[in-house]
Design a protein around this motif. Sequence first.
Motif: not given
Length: 295
Positions: A102-116
């Motif tokens: 929803d917004a441009n992060p102030s620095a690169d943002l890494t989110l981890n997706l958990s897959f099954l």
Amino acid sequence: MADSFIQPITIPNAGAAVASTAYQLTRHTRPYVPVSILVPDNLRGVSTVKIQVTNDPLGGASTFVDIAPVTPIPLTVSTEAIIPEHVRLGILGRPWVRLVSDANPSADLTLNLSFLPAEDVHGGGALASQAGAPATVAATLNGTSPEIAAAGDYAAGDVLNDSASAGHAWVIPNAARAAGRGGIIEKVLVTCDVEGMIPRFRLHMFNALPGNLNNDNVALVLNEDERDNYLGFIDMPPLQTTGSSQFSWSQLIDRFPFKCPAGVTDLWFILQTLDAFTNEVAGMIVDVSFVIAQD
């Protein structure tokens, strides 16, 4: 759980751009779906994300679309955000997936997706059939990719077909796993290669070839002798065009049960518009695909 994995997805600090790197789902030999997002201890100004998918096997950035209904997923630092079930179903059968913040992060943002694996996700996730992950099936019209005659402007209640004089029923080939079996239609996706389309479409469903095939650009007529084979209808949300996309689309997540008669594996439908529209193009392509949990 066995075969689960974590995939980092990065949303870059890049001015107005808020889309993440894309992840290729088809790199796997079995269907996988993300079930949750592992949130770091610093969100860098981001509070929600939504998930986008594409039908483009190459993952072209301009072809990503939202999964409707659009459900932004709220993020809280150092927690696990659960991905809603309709979003997981909307990912099935797609070659690529990405996040949009929803917004441009102030620095690169890494989110981890958990897959099954899709077939291992039950209840709070993708509804797998008894024999495995739901099947994705594309409908055909007269045995080919559906080109619509578009013989003129459409009135509410008109049929969309490939001919104004000798129309055909749409076919969902091998909707059932075997003759006389059935299943549940869990997702319907309609796309049109004409941008800016906004009508609502209705799919009248049959488990046998309807007697009145209904020509293009005329009001729908259902005959008395079709009652025994009529399964009901599926109403699609209005078509939409996202941003500068060059096609229109509509997606529905629902549960529509069906059963095929003995000796039959296919389903048929007639496509009707519930709204008048005038921006049709002769020969326009309307693709209809289904995610089906086959019993």
